[in-house]
Design a protein around this motif. Structure first.
Motif, PDB file in Angstrom:
ATOM      1  N   ILE A  14       0.837  -1.215   0.000  1.00  0.00           N
ATOM      2  CA  ILE A  14       0.000   0.000   0.000  1.00  0.00           C
ATOM      3  C   ILE A  14       0.869   1.261   0.000  1.00  0.00           C
ATOM      4  CG2 ILE A  14      -0.355   0.044   2.524  1.00  0.00           C
ATOM      5  CD1 ILE A  14      -2.875   0.970  -0.229  1.00  0.00           C
ATOM      6  N   GLY A  15       2.014   1.225   0.690  1.00  0.00           N
ATOM      7  CA  GLY A  15       2.929   2.384   0.675  1.00  0.00           C
ATOM      8  C   GLY A  15       3.452   2.646  -0.719  1.00  0.00           C
ATOM      9  N   ARG A  16       3.869   1.568  -1.409  1.00  0.00           N
ATOM     10  CA  ARG A  16       4.357   1.702  -2.777  1.00  0.00           C
ATOM     11  C   ARG A  16       3.257   2.259  -3.684  1.00  0.00           C
ATOM     12  NH1 ARG A  16       8.632  -0.680  -5.402  1.00  0.00           N
ATOM     13  NH2 ARG A  16       8.961  -2.374  -3.947  1.00  0.00           N
ATOM     14  N   SER A  17       2.035   1.794  -3.442  1.00  0.00           N
ATOM     15  CA  SER A  17       0.911   2.231  -4.274  1.00  0.00           C
ATOM     16  C   SER A  17       0.576   3.703  -4.042  1.00  0.00           C
ATOM     17  CB  SER A  17      -0.305   1.352  -3.970  1.00  0.00           C
ATOM     18  OG  SER A  17      -1.343   1.646  -4.859  1.00  0.00           O
ATOM     19  N   ILE A  18       0.605   4.132  -2.779  1.00  0.00           N
ATOM     20  CA  ILE A  18       0.354   5.554  -2.464  1.00  0.00           C
ATOM     21  C   ILE A  18       1.388   6.423  -3.181  1.00  0.00           C
ATOM     22  CG2 ILE A  18       0.430   7.297  -0.614  1.00  0.00           C
ATOM     23  CD1 ILE A  18      -0.720   5.075   1.272  1.00  0.00           C
TER      24      ILE A  18
END
Length: 553
Positions: free
Chosen positions: A190-194
């Motif tokens: 999710i961090g990479r996606s944000i």
């Protein structure tokens, strides 16, 4: 309390990148393997996907004499496996598993996962099924091996890397609670996606709700398996403090141990071979540039590059191009600059017109059409690098002191133009630039400094933070690494800092260059696995103690 560390008798470690080179995790596992193999002596067993089937896998040497009696049993249990050795230093045992047979029962597997651990697989798409079926197959392999050879007196660890191994870790927790589990997230999904969706990650990290963001960015299933795995394993780990902060906020679980990524320097050529390879690399890239641009750049040219996965914003490719654009007009620049972007794009073919020039051996004084790229791309009009160069009107004109060339292919030694592998090219550089916005660790800058190439990175990369911690202050280019302060919003300042550092380096005399190169190399020595493996021993201890407690040992 007993201060002596618990040590494993057996370690099983699984990853999608075992004997399967895809990204940075391959480097983590393959370089660490030698250190652990020396200690464990064939009692560390890596498990990877059999993506190659009947084709030759250059990373794996099959050996049917390994575990022959168990393999018979595994075949009876309808496990499709190959045993052999990973073709890396240390030659550790590897088991490759074919997982395709599990697709037909995936709904049943996902149903049990929901019942046992509340993992939401309903929204799965893309590589979720593939990764999950591999992970399930890997766990079944460990279960079969354990039941055949081991018992509750053996201290056994199952270590999974990335969300792709989560399902297997949860399976082991339920069916083999006597095995200690470790989960390493190298970057939260999710961090990479944000970050990849151009949302500010860092300033708002405290306010983001991981579950809510996963729903917004259509990442529910990957986030769910990652979060439940983090909460359920015996030891949850990540690779840097910056990613540890992310885990705490987005997965609601602080990590137990940070495992920084080390490396081995056995691929660094020594003495005379190093000098020879550096000269050859410089000659090659200058020849290619001169043929493409119709110029006569000589060895006094400052050769710089950025490289890595094609994550345009996350890896800072955008800010690198902006910095080179600003450098064009910098009065402090004291040398001509040849800058490369070595990032695999949607590569078509080597340019026939460029090949023709290179093979002729002649000198040319006119550029080829589109003198910014060495290979034709399938998506020329939609490529981010070429679009930004066009927007900034960076055309590699004859009088430009900075020439920027996109090398959009894997540098595996067979690209058709350079035909030298990445490691043999990078040592020809004067400087490397990796201005990442999202970089849990950062192997590329670590590799650069190991080749005595000073580099520029940021404090949003785990490696940059580590370099600063070694110095006790922000590193400057004189230290071998320049660490630029980067936030969600200071893109322009980062571009200026890169431009200023390159201009400053162009004014270094031979003595200053040599000092910076030596310091870069010395810093890399502090990141060898011999220095970092102790953190793994801590993680093994944490996991084994929890398993012992759970099993009343």
């Amino acid at each position: 309390m007993n201060n002596k560390l618990f040590k494993p008798d057996y370690i099983f470690e699984s990853s999608w990148e075992v004997c399967n080179k895809v990204g940075g995790i391959y480097a983590v596992l393959s370089t660490r393997a030698n250190t652990l193999q020396k200690v464990m002596n064939d009692r560390i067993i890596f498990i990877g996907p059999d993506c190659w089937h009947d084709k030759e896998n250059i990373y794996f040497n099959e050996d049917n004499t390994i575990f022959t009696d168990w393999k018979k049993k595994a075949t009876e249990e309808v496990l499709k496996i190959k045993t052999g050795r990973w073709n890396v230093p240390g030659k550790p045992i590897a088991i490759l598993v074919d997982f395709e047979q599990y697709y037909e029962k995936k709904n049943e597997i996902y149903g049990k996962l929901w019942e046992d651990f509340n993992v939401d697989s309903l929204h799965a798409y893309g590589d979720y099924d593939e990764a999950s079926m591999f992970s399930y197959a890997a766990a079944k392999v460990v279960e079969s091996f354990y039941n055949h050879y081991l018992n509750s007196n053996d201290k056994v660890i199952y270590h999974g890397n990335e969300w792709m191994t989560g399902l297997g870790l949860l399976y082991i927790k339920k069916h083999l609670p006597q095995i200690a589990t470790i989960f390493t997230t190298h970057a939260t999904s999710i961090g990479r996606s944000i970050a990849g969706n151009n949302k500010p990650l860092y300033d708002y990290l405290f306010a983001y709700n991981g579950d809510q963001m996963a729903a917004e960015l259509n990442m529910q299933s990957k986030h769910s398996i990652e979060k439940q795995t983090a909460h359920n394993v015996d030891c949850f780990t990540t690779v840097s403090q910056i990613t540890a902060n992310e885990c705490k906020e987005l997965l609601d679980k602080p990590v137990d141990v940070i495992l920084p990524n080390g490396f081995e320097d056995d691929f660094i050529p020594k003495a005379a071979a190093f000098t020879r390879k550096r000269k050859a690399a410089r000659k090659k890239v200058l020849d290619v540039a001169n043929a493409l641009l119709g110029t006569d750049l000589d060895d006094n040219t400052l050769i710089i590059s950025t490289s890595g996965r094609y994550e345009f914003r996350n890896k800072g490719v955008d800010v690198y191009i902006e910095a080179m654009n600003r450098l064009l007009r910098d009065k402090e620049l004291n040398k001509k600059v040849l800058a490369f972007i070595e990032v695999p794009g949607w590569c078509g073919e080597p340019r026939p017109d460029l090949l023709e020039r290179l093979q002729s051996g002649k000198k040319y004084d006119t550029p080829l059409d589109v003198p910014m790229v060495t290979h034709w791309l399938h998506n020329m009009s939609h490529d981010n690098v070429l679009s930004m160069l066009k927007f900034l009107d960076m055309q590699n004109r004859k009088d430009d002191n900075v020439k920027l060339i996109f090398l959009p292919c894997y540098l595996d030694g067979n690209d058709g133009i350079i035909n030298i592998s990445y490691y043999d090219i990078v040592l020809g550089n004067d400087l490397c630039v990796y201005p990442s916005y999202y970089e849990p660790w950062g192997y590329t800058p670590l590799e650069a400094v190991a080749f005595k190439v000073p580099c520029i990175t940021t404090d949003l990369a785990g490696f940059g933070l580590w370099a600063n911690s070694e110095k006790g202050a922000y590193c400057e280019i004189e230290d071998g690494v320049k660490v630029v302060h980067r936030t969600d919003y200071n893109y322009s300042e980062v571009a200026d800092a890169i431009k200023d550092t390159v201009a400053k380096f162009s004014n270094f005399n031979d003595k200053q260059i040599k000092a910076a190169r030596t310091k870069a190399y010395n810093l890399s020595k502090k990141a060898l696995w011999s220095e970092f493996i102790k953190y793994y021993y801590q993680a093994y201890d944490v996991a084994l103690r929890k398993a012992a407690e759970r099993n009343g040992r």
